[in-house]
Design an enzyme around this catalytic site. Structure first.
Site, PDB file in Angstrom:
ATOM      1  N   SER A 154      65.715  11.952  69.239  1.00 28.72           N
ATOM      2  CA  SER A 154      64.776  12.714  68.522  1.00 28.72           C
ATOM      3  C   SER A 154      65.454  13.930  67.673  1.00 28.72           C
ATOM      4  CB  SER A 154      63.759  13.081  69.390  1.00 28.72           C
ATOM      5  OG  SER A 154      64.046  14.199  70.352  1.00 28.72           O
ATOM      6  N   LYS A 198      56.873  18.850  72.401  1.00 31.30           N
ATOM      7  CA  LYS A 198      57.606  19.212  71.529  1.00 31.30           C
ATOM      8  C   LYS A 198      57.097  20.474  70.789  1.00 31.30           C
ATOM      9  CE  LYS A 198      60.660  15.548  71.884  1.00 31.30           C
ATOM     10  NZ  LYS A 198      61.159  14.495  71.358  1.00 31.30           N
TER      11      LYS A 198
END
Length: 187
Positions: A69, A112
């Site tokens: 990611s 996140k």
């Protein structure tokens, strides 16, 4: 073309261990930047990649399973370095990158985004295919956040980097002679 096959790409953490799990997204980001340099980095010398090695440092606390990611972030960092265009300080970003510049979905968008919010960053760039995941964030936390959903690295660059006219000239990067680079690789 002017790309060196033996280009050294070093990727380490804070205690100088090579991070295999982060190497793939870094290599994908570098491959995309190299193949797109003519359009994304118009002032870059044609032989720049043939003459330079790159070293990416991962600070302490990096989470290995989140390696993929970080692909868009690594691509943005590389374009920022090579173009002199600063990354906007008010954005966080996440997303896996393909060799063709597509942005793929990631896991853990809620975590996140909330981490970005704790760092007082309210704007999050995330993969378009993660748009439905925003519903996992409680409304009272989400109301102060702005999400920008993207499907290509070109859009990430538009959203994450300062405009080109705001860019400062790229400083000359240190370049070791070819002989010294070869010696450092043990040849």
């Amino acid at each position: 073309d002017h790309l060196r096959e033996d280009m050294e790409f070093v990727f380490v953490d804070s205690i100088d261990r090579v991070l295999d799990e982060a190497l793939e997204p870094a290599q994908a980001a570098l491959s995309w930047v190299r193949s797109s340099a003519h359009g994304v980095l118009p002032g870059l010398a044609a032989d720049w990649f043939a003459e330079h090695d790159l070293h990416i440092h991962v600070p302490a606390g990096a989470i290995p399973k989140d390696g993929p990611s970080a692909g868009v972030t690594m691509a943005v960092a590389l374009v920022s370095l090579l173009s002199g265009r600063p990354v906007r300080s008010e954005v966080a970003m996440t997303g896996e990158i393909t060799l063709t510049g597509q942005v793929l979905p990631i896991g853990g968008l809620k975590e996140k985004a909330l981490a970005a919010q704790r760092a007082e960053i309210r704007r999050v760039i995330a993969p378009k295919l993660n748009e439905a995941d925003v519903d996992e964030i409680p409304d009272h936390l989400r109301e102060d956040m702005e999400f920008v959903f993207v499907d290509s690295i070109d859009r990430v660059l538009d959203e994450a980097l300062e405009p080109a006219q705001a860019a400062k000239p790229r400083p000359a990067l240190a370049r070791r002679p070819q002989r010294e680079r070869a010696a450092a690789r043990g040849r």
